[in-house]
Design a protein around this motif. Structure first.
Motif, mmCIF file in Angstrom:
data_model
loop_
_atom_site.group_PDB
_atom_site.id
_atom_site.type_symbol
_atom_site.label_atom_id
_atom_site.label_comp_id
_atom_site.label_asym_id
_atom_site.label_seq_id
_atom_site.Cartn_x
_atom_site.Cartn_y
_atom_site.Cartn_z
ATOM 1 N N ALA A 327 0.815 -1.215 0.000
ATOM 2 C CA ALA A 327 0.000 0.000 0.000
ATOM 3 C C ALA A 327 0.851 1.269 0.000
ATOM 4 O O ALA A 327 0.306 2.373 -0.032
ATOM 5 C CB ALA A 327 -0.939 0.008 1.205
ATOM 6 N N SER A 328 2.167 1.109 0.022
ATOM 7 C CA SER A 328 3.053 2.265 -0.042
ATOM 8 C C SER A 328 3.250 2.685 -1.497
ATOM 9 O O SER A 328 2.674 2.102 -2.420
ATOM 10 C CB SER A 328 4.412 1.924 0.586
ATOM 11 O OG SER A 328 5.142 1.040 -0.265
ATOM 12 N N ASN A 329 4.122 3.652 -1.708
ATOM 13 C CA ASN A 329 4.422 4.094 -3.066
ATOM 14 C C ASN A 329 5.575 3.309 -3.690
ATOM 15 O O ASN A 329 6.075 3.677 -4.752
ATOM 16 C CB ASN A 329 4.763 5.598 -3.065
ATOM 17 C CG ASN A 329 6.074 5.891 -2.327
ATOM 18 O OD1 ASN A 329 6.629 5.043 -1.629
ATOM 19 N ND2 ASN A 329 6.548 7.121 -2.459
ATOM 20 N N LEU A 330 5.995 2.227 -3.059
ATOM 21 C CA LEU A 330 7.198 1.514 -3.470
ATOM 22 C C LEU A 330 7.146 1.061 -4.924
ATOM 23 O O LEU A 330 8.060 1.341 -5.702
ATOM 24 C CB LEU A 330 7.438 0.310 -2.548
ATOM 25 C CG LEU A 330 8.782 -0.404 -2.661
ATOM 26 C CD1 LEU A 330 9.107 -1.137 -1.364
ATOM 27 C CD2 LEU A 330 8.834 -1.400 -3.802
ATOM 28 N N LEU A 331 6.089 0.365 -5.315
ATOM 29 C CA LEU A 331 6.052 -0.176 -6.672
ATOM 30 C C LEU A 331 5.924 0.927 -7.713
ATOM 31 O O LEU A 331 6.644 0.920 -8.728
ATOM 32 C CB LEU A 331 4.903 -1.178 -6.826
ATOM 33 C CG LEU A 331 4.857 -1.880 -8.190
ATOM 34 C CD1 LEU A 331 6.129 -2.674 -8.452
ATOM 35 C CD2 LEU A 331 3.636 -2.787 -8.306
ATOM 36 N N TYR A 332 5.033 1.884 -7.473
ATOM 37 C CA TYR A 332 4.859 2.951 -8.461
ATOM 38 C C TYR A 332 6.144 3.754 -8.629
ATOM 39 O O TYR A 332 6.550 4.074 -9.755
ATOM 40 C CB TYR A 332 3.717 3.877 -8.059
ATOM 41 C CG TYR A 332 3.443 4.941 -9.100
ATOM 42 C CD1 TYR A 332 2.693 4.640 -10.232
ATOM 43 C CD2 TYR A 332 3.957 6.232 -8.954
ATOM 44 C CE1 TYR A 332 2.455 5.605 -11.208
ATOM 45 C CE2 TYR A 332 3.719 7.199 -9.909
ATOM 46 C CZ TYR A 332 2.978 6.883 -11.044
ATOM 47 O OH TYR A 332 2.756 7.839 -11.999
ATOM 48 N N GLU A 333 6.789 4.090 -7.516
ATOM 49 C CA GLU A 333 8.016 4.869 -7.599
ATOM 50 C C GLU A 333 9.143 4.079 -8.248
ATOM 51 O O GLU A 333 10.000 4.646 -8.933
ATOM 52 C CB GLU A 333 8.433 5.347 -6.207
ATOM 53 C CG GLU A 333 7.599 6.506 -5.687
ATOM 54 C CD GLU A 333 7.658 7.716 -6.626
ATOM 55 O OE1 GLU A 333 8.775 8.155 -6.975
ATOM 56 O OE2 GLU A 333 6.591 8.200 -7.024
ATOM 57 N N THR A 334 9.130 2.759 -8.065
ATOM 58 C CA THR A 334 10.123 1.922 -8.749
ATOM 59 C C THR A 334 9.884 1.942 -10.252
ATOM 60 O O THR A 334 10.828 2.079 -11.045
ATOM 61 C CB THR A 334 10.070 0.484 -8.221
ATOM 62 O OG1 THR A 334 10.378 0.474 -6.815
ATOM 63 C CG2 THR A 334 11.063 -0.406 -8.952
ATOM 64 N N MET A 335 8.633 1.828 -10.648
ATOM 65 C CA MET A 335 8.308 1.901 -12.072
ATOM 66 C C MET A 335 8.730 3.250 -12.654
ATOM 67 O O MET A 335 9.324 3.316 -13.732
ATOM 68 C CB MET A 335 6.803 1.684 -12.272
ATOM 69 C CG MET A 335 6.324 0.290 -11.896
ATOM 70 S SD MET A 335 4.514 0.145 -11.875
ATOM 71 C CE MET A 335 4.144 0.285 -13.625
ATOM 72 N N ARG A 336 8.436 4.308 -11.928
ATOM 73 C CA ARG A 336 8.802 5.649 -12.400
ATOM 74 C C ARG A 336 10.311 5.813 -12.499
ATOM 75 O O ARG A 336 10.841 6.346 -13.469
ATOM 76 C CB ARG A 336 8.221 6.712 -11.455
ATOM 77 C CG ARG A 336 8.445 8.146 -11.937
ATOM 78 C CD ARG A 336 8.117 9.153 -10.849
ATOM 79 N NE ARG A 336 8.970 8.986 -9.679
ATOM 80 C CZ ARG A 336 10.218 9.442 -9.610
ATOM 81 N NH1 ARG A 336 10.761 10.087 -10.633
ATOM 82 N NH2 ARG A 336 10.919 9.253 -8.518
ATOM 83 N N ARG A 337 10.991 5.306 -11.481
ATOM 84 C CA ARG A 337 12.445 5.472 -11.441
ATOM 85 C C ARG A 337 13.134 4.661 -12.539
ATOM 86 O O ARG A 337 14.095 5.125 -13.151
ATOM 87 C CB ARG A 337 12.955 5.042 -10.066
ATOM 88 C CG ARG A 337 14.367 5.471 -9.753
ATOM 89 C CD ARG A 337 14.685 5.225 -8.288
ATOM 90 N NE ARG A 337 16.041 5.668 -7.977
ATOM 91 C CZ ARG A 337 16.604 5.565 -6.785
ATOM 92 N NH1 ARG A 337 15.919 5.056 -5.774
ATOM 93 N NH2 ARG A 337 17.854 5.982 -6.581
ATOM 94 N N VAL A 338 12.645 3.466 -12.798
ATOM 95 C CA VAL A 338 13.238 2.610 -13.831
ATOM 96 C C VAL A 338 12.870 3.098 -15.223
ATOM 97 O O VAL A 338 13.680 3.090 -16.148
ATOM 98 C CB VAL A 338 12.798 1.142 -13.628
ATOM 99 C CG1 VAL A 338 13.230 0.271 -14.806
ATOM 100 C CG2 VAL A 338 13.373 0.588 -12.330
ATOM 101 N N HIS A 339 11.622 3.555 -15.380
ATOM 102 C CA HIS A 339 11.130 3.971 -16.696
ATOM 103 C C HIS A 339 11.561 5.390 -17.049
ATOM 104 O O HIS A 339 11.962 5.677 -18.191
ATOM 105 C CB HIS A 339 9.604 3.868 -16.736
ATOM 106 C CG HIS A 339 8.998 4.292 -18.026
ATOM 107 N ND1 HIS A 339 8.789 5.623 -18.366
ATOM 108 C CD2 HIS A 339 8.544 3.569 -19.079
ATOM 109 C CE1 HIS A 339 8.253 5.698 -19.553
ATOM 110 N NE2 HIS A 339 8.086 4.460 -20.019
ATOM 111 N N GLY A 340 11.450 6.288 -16.079
ATOM 112 C CA GLY A 340 11.614 7.715 -16.354
ATOM 113 C C GLY A 340 10.253 8.377 -16.450
ATOM 114 O O GLY A 340 9.224 7.714 -16.678
#
Length: 486
Positions: A327-340
């Motif tokens: 429920a944290s932002n972990l997955l979304y922020e990982t996607m953003r960080r890896v993708h740009g």
């Protein structure tokens, strides 16, 4: 866990052969199925806590030549990483691994499989020192929704992590596991119970689940602990931990320990078709998606355009609301960080998440608890979980790719929905779907005794699930390209 993956290339070939062989061509339970199940058993036996489970995953990923990343390292933009295999951990209890193919470009999606590392347990309290009737007791706190009566009269020990002084003057976290059974939650003899108490066994989690550690008289005779002073924990417990880590007791600054059953996981049943184990929910899923990611690393990557990713989160059993939870932002922020940031939303809409958590097999003694047309069986394949009230995130659109992949390769699937009169559990799927805006389908292997200290699942289902997940990684982009919705 590492020894099981020494011959990693052979293991990939083994997974590939599984993915290419039709299930209908084989007997119900094969030696290959049992080999897969035994590797899972080894993984669980090496992982008595979420911290150990993540460590087991890391060791496997290292053997597969994955590169470790750190969330605190800002020297390299993750969106500029070259094609390759990467992983990182958070809190030592959540792990994310991904494969970036050569053909990936901004706007391309992610094919993700998620699971969780935690299970219902008793955790040692911050101040655990307790004495009752001249017994040394260890205060514990219930974590999650366990079947707590199953913890009685088991040979228990502790595992987790310890903060110790480092040689440079700082501190470091080290994993610890005491293998000997040192604790026991004892039942009350039937002769001391009234008729009503016998009929309705009711656990008071505060008073009745405090494990016995030692007798006060025996502990007082231990010369080694006479010089140890602590108001929070028994000196004997601190001594055992220190000995296991080969550090002085004074170097122990703090710890996070959970109880675990020292009885090992095994393959059982008259025909060796079941796995009897602690923590199947959800280490079976964590292990399965990890195997699938490794098994998908073949020539299919040459034409792959999506990033293939797995993530196993902590704290699912208590709602996932933590910095390492789903429920944290972990997955979304990982996607953003890896993708740009550029074209990120387009990428999210081209992505998919398989939320993999165990499912409820029909219980032969309680068959009436299942909806009549939705009774998953062990050895009959992975279960797709549905709920109209969004306790599961499955939809017609999100299931399409899985159904088609299973159909193309003759891999069995089952469907589950609870009765209208029954409550419904949930998992990481709805939280991640809402937080990330990603299509999600909730699935899991059928099992019995969920949240018991000893659970049961089918050998065949582990093998066919890994097979299906591996093929899903390879087939998703092609199937999604041909799907027209919005």
């Amino acid at each position: 866990a590492v020894r099981s993956f020494r011959k990693l290339n052979n293991y990939r070939l083994f997974l590939l052969s599984m993915s290419e062989q039709k299930v209908s061509d084989k007997p119900l339970i094969t030696d290959v199925d049992r080999e897969v199940a035994q590797k899972l058993v080894n993984f669980i036996n090496a992982s008595p806590s979420p911290f150990h489970a993540v460590e087991s995953c890391v060791e496997i990923l290292k053997q597969a030549k994955f590169t470790a990343l750190s969330e605190t390292d800002n020297s390299t933009k993750w969106s500029e990483l070259p094609a390759g295999n990467y992983y990182f951990t958070r809190n030592q209890s959540t792990i994310v691994a991904f494969v970036k193919p050569k053909n990936f470009k901004p706007g391309n999606g992610f094919t993700i499989m998620g699971a969780h590392t935690d299970s219902p347990v008793f955790r040692v309290k911050p101040v655990s020192k307790n004495v009752k009737e001249q017994y040394l007791m260890v205060g514990v706190e219930a974590y999650g929704g366990g079947l707590w009566h199953t913890w009685f009269d088991r040979d228990l020990s502790v595992a987790g992590r310890v903060m110790v002084k480092a040689k440079d003057g700082g501190a470091e976290s080290r994993l610890v596991r005491i293998k000997d059974p040192i604790l026991r939650i004892a039942n009350l003899a039937i002769h001391l119970q009234s008729g009503k108490e016998r009929e309705a066994f009711k656990v008071d989690r505060e008073d009745h689940t405090v494990p016995i550690f030692a007798t006060q008289a025996a502990a007082q005779l231990e010369a080694d602990i006479a010089s140890i002073s602590s108001d929070e924990h028994h000196p004997l417990l601190l001594k055992l931990i220190a000995d296991e880590l080969s550090v002085p007791v004074d170097d122990i600054l703090d710890f996070e320990l959970s109880l675990y059953d020292t009885q090992k996981s095994v393959i059982g049943g008259a025909l060796k078709e079941f796995i009897f184990s602690a923590r199947l929910d959800n280490l079976a899923s964590t292990y399965s998606v990890l195997c699938a990611l490794l098994g998908s690393m073949d020539e299919s990557l040459q034409s792959e355009s999506n990033i293939r990713m797995i993530a196993s989160f902590d704290n699912e059993e208590v709602g996932s609301v933590s910095n390492r939870g789903a429920a944290s932002n972990l997955l979304y922020e990982t996607m953003r960080r890896v993708h740009g940031d550029v074209l990120l939303q387009q990428a999210v809409q081209r992505s998919i998440l398989l939320s993999v958590d165990m499912a409820h097999a029909v219980h032969p003694n309680y068959a009436g608890k299942h909806e009549a047309k939705h009774k998953p069986m062990m050895q009959r394949g992975l279960v797709i979980k549905y709920n109209a009230n969004q306790r599961y995130a499955t939809s017609m659109v999100s299931t399409y790719h899985l159904l088609q992949t299973a159909k193309m390769h003759d891999i069995p699937l089952q469907k589950f929905v609870v009765k209208n009169s029954s409550p419904c559990g949930s998992t990481i799927g709805p939280a991640l779907s809402a937080r990330c805006g990603i299509r999600t389908v909730d699935v899991g292997c059928p099992q019995l005794s969920m949240h018991s200290i000893r659970e049961q699942c089918g050998v065949k289902d582990i093998a066919t699930s890994i097979q299906l997940f591996t093929l899903y990684f390879k087939n998703f982009v092609k199937l999604d390209t041909a799907l027209k919705i919005d």
